[in-house]
Design a protein around this motif. Structure first.
Motif, PDB file in Angstrom:
ATOM      1  N   GLY A  42      10.223  59.618 -13.758  1.00 25.74           N
ATOM      2  CA  GLY A  42      11.661  59.835 -13.888  1.00 25.74           C
ATOM      3  C   GLY A  42      12.421  58.661 -14.458  1.00 25.74           C
ATOM      4  N   LYS A  43      11.859  57.464 -14.334  1.00 30.62           N
ATOM      5  CA  LYS A  43      12.588  56.307 -14.869  1.00 30.62           C
ATOM      6  C   LYS A  43      12.658  56.338 -16.389  1.00 30.62           C
ATOM      7  N   TYR A  44      11.870  57.217 -17.021  1.00 27.35           N
ATOM      8  CA  TYR A  44      11.905  57.326 -18.480  1.00 27.35           C
ATOM      9  C   TYR A  44      12.748  58.497 -18.979  1.00 27.35           C
ATOM     10  N   TRP A  45      12.825  59.584 -18.241  1.00 22.74           N
ATOM     11  CA  TRP A  45      13.568  60.726 -18.754  1.00 22.74           C
ATOM     12  C   TRP A  45      14.916  60.936 -18.071  1.00 22.74           C
ATOM     13  N   ILE A  46      15.116  60.396 -16.879  1.00 22.16           N
ATOM     14  CA  ILE A  46      16.403  60.578 -16.198  1.00 22.16           C
ATOM     15  C   ILE A  46      17.536  59.815 -16.895  1.00 22.16           C
ATOM     16  N   PRO A  47      17.355  58.538 -17.280  1.00 23.78           N
ATOM     17  CA  PRO A  47      18.477  57.826 -17.916  1.00 23.78           C
ATOM     18  C   PRO A  47      18.991  58.459 -19.210  1.00 23.78           C
ATOM     19  N   PRO A  48      18.118  58.825 -20.166  1.00 25.11           N
ATOM     20  CA  PRO A  48      18.680  59.465 -21.363  1.00 25.11           C
ATOM     21  C   PRO A  48      19.353  60.801 -21.058  1.00 25.11           C
ATOM     22  N   LEU A  49      18.760  61.557 -20.143  1.00 27.17           N
ATOM     23  CA  LEU A  49      19.362  62.835 -19.769  1.00 27.17           C
ATOM     24  C   LEU A  49      20.723  62.618 -19.111  1.00 27.17           C
ATOM     25  N   TRP A  50      20.805  61.628 -18.232  1.00 26.44           N
ATOM     26  CA  TRP A  50      22.064  61.312 -17.556  1.00 26.44           C
ATOM     27  C   TRP A  50      23.126  60.899 -18.576  1.00 26.44           C
ATOM     28  N   LEU A  51      22.744  60.065 -19.524  1.00 25.46           N
ATOM     29  CA  LEU A  51      23.706  59.633 -20.540  1.00 25.46           C
ATOM     30  C   LEU A  51      24.138  60.796 -21.432  1.00 25.46           C
ATOM     31  N   LEU A  52      23.204  61.677 -21.771  1.00 29.16           N
ATOM     32  CA  LEU A  52      23.578  62.832 -22.594  1.00 29.16           C
ATOM     33  C   LEU A  52      24.493  63.789 -21.831  1.00 29.16           C
ATOM     34  N   LEU A  53      24.198  64.016 -20.562  1.00 27.16           N
ATOM     35  CA  LEU A  53      25.087  64.863 -19.758  1.00 27.16           C
ATOM     36  C   LEU A  53      26.461  64.219 -19.613  1.00 27.16           C
ATOM     37  N   ASN A  54      26.489  62.920 -19.447  1.00 25.25           N
ATOM     38  CA  ASN A  54      27.755  62.196 -19.355  1.00 25.25           C
ATOM     39  C   ASN A  54      28.569  62.404 -20.631  1.00 25.25           C
ATOM     40  N   SER A  55      27.906  62.295 -21.756  1.00 28.66           N
ATOM     41  CA  SER A  55      28.577  62.487 -23.039  1.00 28.66           C
ATOM     42  C   SER A  55      29.055  63.926 -23.200  1.00 28.66           C
ATOM     43  N   PHE A  56      28.237  64.870 -22.787  1.00 28.75           N
ATOM     44  CA  PHE A  56      28.607  66.281 -22.904  1.00 28.75           C
ATOM     45  C   PHE A  56      29.808  66.608 -22.021  1.00 28.75           C
ATOM     46  N   PHE A  57      29.781  66.144 -20.772  1.00 27.45           N
ATOM     47  CA  PHE A  57      30.893  66.417 -19.857  1.00 27.45           C
ATOM     48  C   PHE A  57      32.182  65.749 -20.326  1.00 27.45           C
ATOM     49  N   MET A  58      32.036  64.608 -20.976  1.00 29.37           N
ATOM     50  CA  MET A  58      33.207  63.903 -21.487  1.00 29.37           C
ATOM     51  C   MET A  58      33.744  64.591 -22.740  1.00 29.37           C
ATOM     52  N   GLY A  59      32.905  65.361 -23.417  1.00 28.80           N
ATOM     53  CA  GLY A  59      33.312  65.978 -24.672  1.00 28.80           C
ATOM     54  C   GLY A  59      33.337  64.959 -25.792  1.00 28.80           C
ATOM     55  N   PRO A  61      32.865  62.899 -29.090  1.00 28.16           N
ATOM     56  CA  PRO A  61      32.618  63.283 -30.483  1.00 28.16           C
ATOM     57  C   PRO A  61      31.306  62.709 -31.024  1.00 28.16           C
ATOM     58  N   THR A  62      30.689  61.797 -30.291  1.00 29.68           N
ATOM     59  CA  THR A  62      29.428  61.198 -30.733  1.00 29.68           C
ATOM     60  C   THR A  62      28.215  61.846 -30.072  1.00 29.68           C
ATOM     61  N   PHE A  63      28.407  62.995 -29.437  1.00 34.15           N
ATOM     62  CA  PHE A  63      27.319  63.637 -28.696  1.00 34.15           C
ATOM     63  C   PHE A  63      26.114  63.937 -29.589  1.00 34.15           C
ATOM     64  N   LYS A  64      26.355  64.467 -30.771  1.00 37.23           N
ATOM     65  CA  LYS A  64      25.237  64.811 -31.662  1.00 37.23           C
ATOM     66  C   LYS A  64      24.471  63.564 -32.098  1.00 37.23           C
TER      67      LYS A  64
END
Length: 140
Positions: A42-59, A61-64
């Motif tokens: 999990g230390k390898y896949w949780i951080p990027p997923l967390w950051l991507l979800l953070n970006s998605f929830f924030m809306g 413009p750099t999500f893509k």
């Protein structure tokens, strides 16, 4: 009445209250594995997923761009492991584990944290705007 919208302005989603400072996520991802090792690597896949979800929830413009960074980072780490696998296959296995394995670990960690760093720097600007807009809405 139409309102002016900055092109970099985040468009918050329904879960905008879950948005966290990306730099805080980065530091948590650096220091939590010293105290607790998440299961299933999990230390390898949780951080990027967390950051991507953070970006998605924030809306953000750099999500893509952030998704692209994660994809390229994953491909880069996979290529690193394949490259070292080819090296191990072509050289003596004992020589490889003694001499090259520590470099593989260091390069893998460097690639992982560089990927996280790139995501955090992309997300920092929209997060500051999001925080400012949230404060302005709270003051009204």
């Amino acid at each position: 009445m139409q309102t002016y919208q900055i092109i970099d302005e985040p468009k918050p989603r329904a879960y905008e209250n879950l948005v966290t400072d990306p730099l805080a996520i980065f530091f948590v991802c650096m220091f939590v594995p010293f105290l607790w090792m998440p299961p299933l690597l999990g230390k390898y896949w949780i951080p990027p997923l967390w950051l991507l979800l953070n970006s998605f929830f924030m809306g953000s413009p750099t999500f893509k761009k952030e998704v692209l960074i994660v994809a390229l980072g994953t491909i880069g780490l996979f290529a690193l492991f394949v490259g070292f696998g080819v090296l191990a296959d072509r050289t003596d296995q004992e020589l490889f584990t003694e001499q090259f394995a520590p470099y593989l670990r260091v390069l893998a960690q460097a690639g992982f944290f560089f990927t996280l760093y790139l995501i955090v720097t992309k997300q920092a600007g929209p997060y500051e705007i999001h925080k400012y807009l949230k404060e302005q809405a709270a003051n009204q």
